[in-house]
Design a protein around this motif. Sequence first.
Motif, PDB file in Angstrom:
ATOM      1  N   TYR A 130       0.834  -1.205   0.000  1.00  0.00           N
ATOM      2  CA  TYR A 130       0.000   0.000   0.000  1.00  0.00           C
ATOM      3  C   TYR A 130       0.874   1.262   0.000  1.00  0.00           C
ATOM      4  O   TYR A 130       0.500   2.284  -0.594  1.00  0.00           O
ATOM      5  CB  TYR A 130      -0.980   0.003   1.173  1.00  0.00           C
ATOM      6  N   PHE A 131       2.040   1.196   0.653  1.00  0.00           N
ATOM      7  CA  PHE A 131       2.964   2.335   0.609  1.00  0.00           C
ATOM      8  C   PHE A 131       3.473   2.516  -0.817  1.00  0.00           C
ATOM      9  O   PHE A 131       3.612   3.653  -1.291  1.00  0.00           O
ATOM     10  CB  PHE A 131       4.131   2.103   1.572  1.00  0.00           C
ATOM     11  N   TRP A 132       3.767   1.409  -1.495  1.00  0.00           N
ATOM     12  CA  TRP A 132       4.222   1.496  -2.878  1.00  0.00           C
ATOM     13  C   TRP A 132       3.166   2.169  -3.752  1.00  0.00           C
ATOM     14  O   TRP A 132       3.490   3.045  -4.564  1.00  0.00           O
ATOM     15  CB  TRP A 132       4.516   0.106  -3.437  1.00  0.00           C
ATOM     16  N   SER A 133       1.915   1.743  -3.599  1.00  0.00           N
ATOM     17  CA  SER A 133       0.844   2.315  -4.417  1.00  0.00           C
ATOM     18  C   SER A 133       0.710   3.818  -4.174  1.00  0.00           C
ATOM     19  O   SER A 133       0.541   4.605  -5.114  1.00  0.00           O
ATOM     20  CB  SER A 133      -0.495   1.621  -4.103  1.00  0.00           C
ATOM     21  N   PHE A 134       0.777   4.214  -2.904  1.00  0.00           N
ATOM     22  CA  PHE A 134       0.683   5.637  -2.577  1.00  0.00           C
ATOM     23  C   PHE A 134       1.802   6.417  -3.250  1.00  0.00           C
ATOM     24  O   PHE A 134       1.575   7.490  -3.835  1.00  0.00           O
ATOM     25  CB  PHE A 134       0.754   5.829  -1.056  1.00  0.00           C
ATOM     26  N   SER A 135       2.997   5.884  -3.182  1.00  0.00           N
ATOM     27  CA  SER A 135       4.160   6.600  -3.707  1.00  0.00           C
ATOM     28  C   SER A 135       4.181   6.650  -5.233  1.00  0.00           C
ATOM     29  O   SER A 135       4.764   7.576  -5.811  1.00  0.00           O
ATOM     30  CB  SER A 135       5.449   5.928  -3.201  1.00  0.00           C
ATOM     31  N   LEU A 136       3.553   5.688  -5.870  1.00  0.00           N
ATOM     32  CA  LEU A 136       3.607   5.585  -7.327  1.00  0.00           C
ATOM     33  C   LEU A 136       2.386   6.165  -8.044  1.00  0.00           C
ATOM     34  O   LEU A 136       2.459   6.439  -9.243  1.00  0.00           O
ATOM     35  CB  LEU A 136       3.779   4.122  -7.738  1.00  0.00           C
ATOM     36  N   ALA A 137       1.276   6.319  -7.327  1.00  0.00           N
ATOM     37  CA  ALA A 137       0.024   6.728  -7.980  1.00  0.00           C
ATOM     38  C   ALA A 137      -0.117   8.227  -8.126  1.00  0.00           C
ATOM     39  O   ALA A 137      -1.091   8.693  -8.728  1.00  0.00           O
ATOM     40  CB  ALA A 137      -1.168   6.164  -7.208  1.00  0.00           C
ATOM     41  N   GLY A 138       0.798   8.983  -7.582  1.00  0.00           N
ATOM     42  CA  GLY A 138       0.736  10.431  -7.733  1.00  0.00           C
ATOM     43  C   GLY A 138      -0.067  11.104  -6.633  1.00  0.00           C
ATOM     44  O   GLY A 138      -0.784  10.470  -5.854  1.00  0.00           O
ATOM     45  N   GLU A 139       0.054  12.406  -6.569  1.00  0.00           N
ATOM     46  CA  GLU A 139      -0.563  13.180  -5.493  1.00  0.00           C
ATOM     47  C   GLU A 139      -2.076  13.047  -5.464  1.00  0.00           C
ATOM     48  O   GLU A 139      -2.686  12.951  -4.397  1.00  0.00           O
ATOM     49  CB  GLU A 139      -0.159  14.660  -5.641  1.00  0.00           C
ATOM     50  N   ASN A 140      -2.712  13.045  -6.616  1.00  0.00           N
ATOM     51  CA  ASN A 140      -4.178  13.018  -6.659  1.00  0.00           C
ATOM     52  C   ASN A 140      -4.755  11.642  -6.325  1.00  0.00           C
ATOM     53  O   ASN A 140      -5.767  11.532  -5.625  1.00  0.00           O
ATOM     54  CB  ASN A 140      -4.672  13.462  -8.041  1.00  0.00           C
ATOM     55  N   TRP A 141      -4.122  10.600  -6.836  1.00  0.00           N
ATOM     56  CA  TRP A 141      -4.656   9.256  -6.668  1.00  0.00           C
ATOM     57  C   TRP A 141      -3.982   8.466  -5.554  1.00  0.00           C
ATOM     58  O   TRP A 141      -4.453   7.391  -5.180  1.00  0.00           O
ATOM     59  CB  TRP A 141      -4.525   8.476  -7.985  1.00  0.00           C
ATOM     60  N   GLY A 142      -2.892   8.980  -5.021  1.00  0.00           N
ATOM     61  CA  GLY A 142      -2.123   8.242  -4.028  1.00  0.00           C
ATOM     62  C   GLY A 142      -2.907   7.751  -2.816  1.00  0.00           C
ATOM     63  O   GLY A 142      -2.839   6.555  -2.472  1.00  0.00           O
TER      64      GLY A 142
END
Length: 520
Positions: free
Chosen positions: A95-107
């Motif tokens: 979940y940390f990976w997804s937050f860091s990779l999905a960008g500010e809007n979608w993180g």
Amino acid sequence: MSAEEPLMDSGQKRLAELGYKQELKRSLSVVSNFAFSFAVVSILTGITTLYSTGLSYGGPISMVYGWLIVGFFTTIVALSMAEICSAFPTSGGLYFWSFSLAGENWGPFAAWITGWFNIVGQWAVTTSIDFSLATLLQVMVLLGTGGANGGGYYASKYVVIGFHAGILFLHGLVNSLPIHILSFFGTFAAFWNLIGVFVLMILIPVLAPQTQSPEFVFKYFNTVNNEGIHSYPYIFLLGILMSQYTLTGYDASAHMSEETRSSDKNGAFGIISAVVISVIVGWGYILGITFAISDIGFLLDPNNDAKGYAVAQLFYTIFKDKYGTGTGGIVCLGIVAVAIFFCGMSSVTSNSRMAYAFSRDGAMPLSSFWHTVNSREVPLNAVWLSVVIAFCMALPYLGSSVAFQAMVSIATIGLYIAYALPIFFRVTIAAKSFIPGPFNLGPFGFVLGWVSVLWVATITVLFCLPVAYPVTETSLNYAPVAVGGVLILVVTSWLVYARHWFRGPVANIQTETEGENGSV
């Protein structure tokens, strides 16, 4: 840094850069990190408990070649995950990976949905592992008291739930110990799995009264499944699910990152090595058992001494035919039972670290309670939370085996959805901005990432297909209902309230990259 402060290794430095202080004891070696993932994958657990499924749907061809196909694509998924793990070595993992990779809007939304699929999938995995040990104990007791056709004792579903509860309780106790003791058990578990596989894959065919020919093992396709399915491609696809169910849980190496030395390197190595070694020795185990079988119909017959538990009946019959008693076969099942026990132990370890990290970031109800670490640097509350939930998820078995199967179906599908989401964000939103860690795939990362995403999409569909025709209330595959239910709950909770306050992982130390709102 003062002279009294210990030097930080590369993993701890990276953790600080990501905004987290070191709260867990960082003492695991690369071997220990690998051992936890290898023990969770546990080929003795998956192959032994699901061999009956492989025999029913295609038999030798589905298992022998299906394992290689699944192993190839699972290795690609592991490589893609390892690359991201090297860049973001935290206990939160996916979940940390997804937050860091999905960008500010979608993180934040990406972290929310990935985290919940990951943790629910992990709880379901622990449930299915420990329940499979409970059912194996049920069969071992049955065979040890004479077998189904010899007046043996077959434990009721309430006794099986009692076995399940007792196993979980032991796992809670073991996981309450300091990490250096837990590390010893994890390493021992890895060696037990390796040695156990080699013992059984050699011993069983050697003792078998007669063995199958290579033509049978590598060319025979079983189309008799009593499930109303006659399409050869469809049978083969259902048969490979045994392999995919087994090759899961290797995200444990990521969740142990904050307790692993140089985790930016060793976490990635743990993921890859656990999968590659499991694929190799797992194929050998499948070959060894398959060479020893004589009559598929007899092994799957619910009226045999093991009530249709194929591997148990195989071991029991081989020893009984050779020595006049099946005790040796029960001992062999004991080797498997110990492997399953350690598999469940390591799964609870992984669960608790994920719950610790997810609650540290405020994503769970009563988060401040679950992420508490005791004086021995163990997330004790998260350990027992994982134990209690894994017990509760097995309770539907008392009312309906169909409901229970729906519950545990979340295990593989939920975990692989959580595996695929950060990889998807890596090859889309973060395709140009992703900065790899010490382990990176170079120009191959983009291609392998897309292959991983497409493979997960494929197996998600396969796990949702009907496994029997005609489809009735009892034969319906409830996996899409269960997974769809989790998806609806997660998305609804986000829309209704979480989107108003959840901003993703929350830094707990001051760093140059920390924003005003405290998010990483």
